[in-house]
Scaffold this motif. Structure first.
Motif, PDB file in Angstrom:
ATOM      1  N   ALA A 127      22.588  -5.178   9.837  1.00  0.00           N
ATOM      2  CA  ALA A 127      22.268  -3.978   9.055  1.00  0.00           C
ATOM      3  C   ALA A 127      20.802  -4.002   8.629  1.00  0.00           C
ATOM      4  N   MET A 128      20.301  -5.190   8.266  1.00  0.00           N
ATOM      5  CA  MET A 128      18.906  -5.286   7.829  1.00  0.00           C
ATOM      6  C   MET A 128      17.953  -5.034   8.996  1.00  0.00           C
ATOM      7  N   ILE A 129      18.331  -5.520  10.183  1.00  0.00           N
ATOM      8  CA  ILE A 129      17.490  -5.305  11.370  1.00  0.00           C
ATOM      9  C   ILE A 129      17.437  -3.816  11.723  1.00  0.00           C
ATOM     10  N   GLU A 130      18.614  -3.178  11.741  1.00  0.00           N
ATOM     11  CA  GLU A 130      18.685  -1.743  12.057  1.00  0.00           C
ATOM     12  C   GLU A 130      17.881  -0.931  11.049  1.00  0.00           C
ATOM     13  N   ASN A 131      18.086  -1.257   9.789  1.00  0.00           N
ATOM     14  CA  ASN A 131      17.404  -0.525   8.716  1.00  0.00           C
ATOM     15  C   ASN A 131      15.898  -0.627   8.880  1.00  0.00           C
ATOM     16  N   GLU A 132      15.427  -1.838   9.195  1.00  0.00           N
ATOM     17  CA  GLU A 132      13.985  -1.995   9.321  1.00  0.00           C
ATOM     18  C   GLU A 132      13.435  -1.162  10.474  1.00  0.00           C
ATOM     19  N   ARG A 133      14.119  -1.223  11.621  1.00  0.00           N
ATOM     20  CA  ARG A 133      13.610  -0.482  12.779  1.00  0.00           C
ATOM     21  C   ARG A 133      13.569   1.011  12.463  1.00  0.00           C
ATOM     22  N   GLY A 189       0.804  -1.220   0.000  1.00  0.00           N
ATOM     23  CA  GLY A 189       0.000   0.000   0.000  1.00  0.00           C
ATOM     24  C   GLY A 189       0.835   1.267   0.000  1.00  0.00           C
ATOM     25  N   TRP A 190       2.138   1.138   0.254  1.00  0.00           N
ATOM     26  CA  TRP A 190       3.046   2.284   0.226  1.00  0.00           C
ATOM     27  C   TRP A 190       3.675   2.392  -1.164  1.00  0.00           C
ATOM     28  N   PRO A 191       4.180   3.589  -1.477  1.00  0.00           N
ATOM     29  CA  PRO A 191       4.953   3.694  -2.729  1.00  0.00           C
ATOM     30  C   PRO A 191       6.119   2.718  -2.683  1.00  0.00           C
ATOM     31  N   TRP A 192       6.590   2.297  -3.827  1.00  0.00           N
ATOM     32  CA  TRP A 192       7.651   1.294  -3.903  1.00  0.00           C
ATOM     33  C   TRP A 192       8.829   1.678  -3.022  1.00  0.00           C
ATOM     34  N   TYR A 193       9.270   0.746  -2.181  1.00  0.00           N
ATOM     35  CA  TYR A 193      10.415   0.965  -1.299  1.00  0.00           C
ATOM     36  C   TYR A 193      11.672   0.517  -2.025  1.00  0.00           C
ATOM     37  N   LYS A 194      12.557   1.469  -2.274  1.00  0.00           N
ATOM     38  CA  LYS A 194      13.801   1.133  -2.974  1.00  0.00           C
ATOM     39  C   LYS A 194      14.810   0.587  -1.973  1.00  0.00           C
ATOM     40  N   ASN A 195      15.195  -0.649  -2.189  1.00  0.00           N
ATOM     41  CA  ASN A 195      16.084  -1.323  -1.248  1.00  0.00           C
ATOM     42  C   ASN A 195      17.539  -1.069  -1.632  1.00  0.00           C
ATOM     43  N   ASP A 196      18.255  -0.345  -0.755  1.00  0.00           N
ATOM     44  CA  ASP A 196      19.681  -0.081  -0.981  1.00  0.00           C
ATOM     45  C   ASP A 196      20.555  -0.805   0.033  1.00  0.00           C
ATOM     46  N   VAL A 197      19.933  -1.650   0.869  1.00  0.00           N
ATOM     47  CA  VAL A 197      20.685  -2.296   1.949  1.00  0.00           C
ATOM     48  C   VAL A 197      21.105  -3.713   1.569  1.00  0.00           C
ATOM     49  N   GLY A 198      20.171  -4.459   0.969  1.00  0.00           N
ATOM     50  CA  GLY A 198      20.529  -5.795   0.502  1.00  0.00           C
ATOM     51  C   GLY A 198      20.679  -6.794   1.624  1.00  0.00           C
ATOM     52  N   GLY A 199      21.365  -7.892   1.311  1.00  0.00           N
ATOM     53  CA  GLY A 199      21.410  -9.002   2.250  1.00  0.00           C
ATOM     54  C   GLY A 199      22.775  -9.264   2.838  1.00  0.00           C
ATOM     55  N   ALA A 200      23.623  -8.249   2.841  1.00  0.00           N
ATOM     56  CA  ALA A 200      25.000  -8.489   3.261  1.00  0.00           C
ATOM     57  C   ALA A 200      25.087  -8.812   4.751  1.00  0.00           C
TER      58      ALA A 200
END
Lengths: 398, 398
Positions: free
Chosen positions: A80-86, A65-76
């Motif tokens: 980092a993914m947890i921090e980014n999400e919070r 329902g949100w505008p497309w979220y551009k992912n610049d974090v990836g799966g490295a």
């Protein structure tokens, strides 16, 4: 709990028959049922399969329902993914009730009738995600059964105050105690596992722990989980989600662990991941271990994939496990329907008298063809209540 | 070679613009192009992506159009699957022209404009499969470019007379010499590889060899392939399909092999398989190795999966390689469009002046959203010629 008569459905790959649901449960399956007092749906010869079961997802995370979220974090890096999400949750001001409504109803449109959702509990979002998902569960009680797991996504021991929030979450109504990579994230397997098993004991609830740790590290954490399950007499009350380590190549090591998992009736939830090792269905089946499958998060800050369709997930289970024979693909579907419900310790969804009145009508030539093409859903029924028709839910999403 | 003006398309994720195709090639991309002499299509703000490229499939194998084939053989033994297929083809009396028309047009409906098909050459079917696929290639010349590989599916050295048939197939017009697991199937790597490289030299054609052999066995066969490519000066003329062995865990071993593959400009075709090791995109990219992707066989005696959609395959490439960032998912799409064409030594499909007039209009919010949802295809264009509209090809399938 409704009554419904479905005329002229093919029961899995069997003959056409009618299905009578009374008081939310399947009362009769036979050709030519007459029940003039009951609302009737014509299946038109489409295939009836049991209600789909998403045994591992995150209803509070999707950005639907949100505008497309551009992912610049990836799966490295997991951290980092947890921090980014919070951070993104706060920045966007996501409303967990709205997001979970959108996600749950998208799944229902594809045929979900039962969902287990992990819900983030952390010192920033505190209990807001759980409040939102519980509100959704209540609002959608007639549409889809939603079970919640209090999930310490940001770590338990590394963020002071999280154990107390988990305790409150369980008191508020979370159904299970969650956990996450006791070594990999918390760096304190003893502390983490003692805490979550302590909460389980205190609240008399089961556990469903995320375990992404691979290889020997995952096996070590798994042993520590099983030690506690055994000591506390929690047979049948512990679930391990992902369990990537069971996909390690050391066959003898894995077999010994599977024997122990089976003895403690530990349940395994998998997404049939494509880029990591995974528990192998046939190997677990040989031990009689209960398996559920889930879509995991869909279209969130973790990645753009996923759509909430558990019939497509059955295809992924088939592909990941190299299931090519029809009978094998049907097992993949079972994991996403009745088998998944059993793994959740819920009544088995099945097209049998006495089973819950949860089913999906799909267009398709055979069940296997319907799975591999994730064919259109004509009708979704939960407890005898029509919840979606031709891919659209009757309840609208916010 | 047609002319076509497409108005109001979003060029990948860029601004809306018009695309003018003249004589089958992209002549201009700009807003507000006027070309009153040219047929016009309104893209309505949908996203334009380059034509999709299936760089590895088997047009002669699909059972599309037949009643559901119940698979009782599964994936236990490669030899059993090969035998079963050869028997079923004869028993069903499959017409390779009809089947390849059905398969190719299904792919076109999803946006394919270029296909490389391996075609079975064996002592039972002899050249019939190739005749059928060549007929399809000719009939569909304006719809989709089909390249053929003479493929000894049942083995080369183990079935006397196959080398001679391969020789005839190449004389008849097969574009490339195929091969298959020189150790695993033929049990004679020297004999197999000397034979196919001999055919390549004689006919002045490239090679595309199936290599499913895993681990050190695959690495051994790969070394023998590269030795011959080097000795015969076949730089850029050899393709290895599947190359599962490049997914082995021994990083140093794989890196050394990738360096040698890059030096000989060997191309790698992958299906991004979910149940076997696979070449890893980022690792190959670091060496500049050209990568194509393919759907492999779809709905055939090998298994029930697959639908001919290379946009969905781009999703699989993303999932298999843990590509989560938008820029990474776009690389997955590139492998299924321009990059795949380059791996086939064909002009790069791209939305650039001078590139072939091959493109697809997809509904979607962003390119990545279109990939992960494999969004509906509004229009498919090959060489300026409209080939499919709203998921239906203009040429009907038999």
């Amino acid at each position: 709990m409704s009554n419904l008569l479905i005329k002229n459905a093919r029961i899995l790959d069997g003959d056409a028959a009618d299905i009578l649901i009374r008081n939310g449960a399947i009362a009769k399956i036979a050709p030519g049922i007459a029940a003039p007092d009951v609302a009737t749906e014509d299946a038109g010869g489409s295939i009836a399969i049991p209600g789909l079961v998403d045994a591992h997802t995150h209803l509070d995370k999707s950005l639907l329902g949100w505008p497309w979220y551009k992912n610049d974090v990836g799966g490295a890096s997991l951290t980092a993914m947890i921090e980014n999400e919070r951070n993104m949750k706060t920045r966007l001001g996501l409303d967990p009730h709205v997001q979970s409504m959108r996600h749950a109803l998208k799944s229902v449109a594809f045929g979900a009738t039962l969902i287990r959702s992990h819900v983030d509990i952390d010192t920033e979002g505190r209990l807001r995600a759980l409040e939102g998902v519980l509100e959704t569960a209540e609002r959608l009680a007639d549409v889809v059964e939603i079970e919640t797991v209090a999930f310490p996504q940001s770590g338990l021991m590394i963020r002071e105050g999280t154990v107390e929030l988990m305790d409150q979450a369980l008191a508020m109504g979370a159904d299970l105690v969650g956990g996450l990579d006791p070594c990999g994230v918390d760096r304190d397997p003893k502390g983490h596992l003692d805490a979550i098993f302590g909460l389980a004991e205190k609240h008399g609830k089961g556990i469903d722990i995320h375990l992404h740790e691979r290889g020997e590290l995952g096996m070590f954490s798994m042993e520590m989980i099983l030690d506690r399950a055994e000591a506390l007499g929690m047979k049948g009350l512990v679930t391990i989600s992902h369990a990537f380590c069971l996909g390690m190549p050391d066959h003898l090591r894995v077999e010994a662990m599977l024997a122990r998992l089976a003895a403690l009736d530990v349940r395994i939830m998998t997404t049939a991941p494509t880029s990591s090792p995974a528990p192998m269905v046939k190997q677990l089946d040989a031990h009689g271990i209960k398996i559920g499958a889930g879509n995991d998060g869909i279209q969130d800050t973790w990645g753009p994939y996923g759509n909430g369709d558990m019939l497509e997930r059955a295809k992924f289970v088939g592909l990941r496990n190299n299931l090519r024979m029809d009978v094998e693909v049907k097992r993949a579907l079972d994991i996403c329907t009745g088998g998944g419900a059993e793994a959740m310790a819920k009544p088995r969804r099945a097209l049998e008298v006495g089973a819950p009145g949860d089913l999906v009508l799909v267009d398709g030539e055979t069940v296997v063809q319907a799975v591999v093409t994730h064919a259109p859903r004509r009708l979704v029924v939960k407890g005898g209540h029509v919840t979606a028709r031709d891919g659209r839910t009757l309840v609208g999403a916010p």
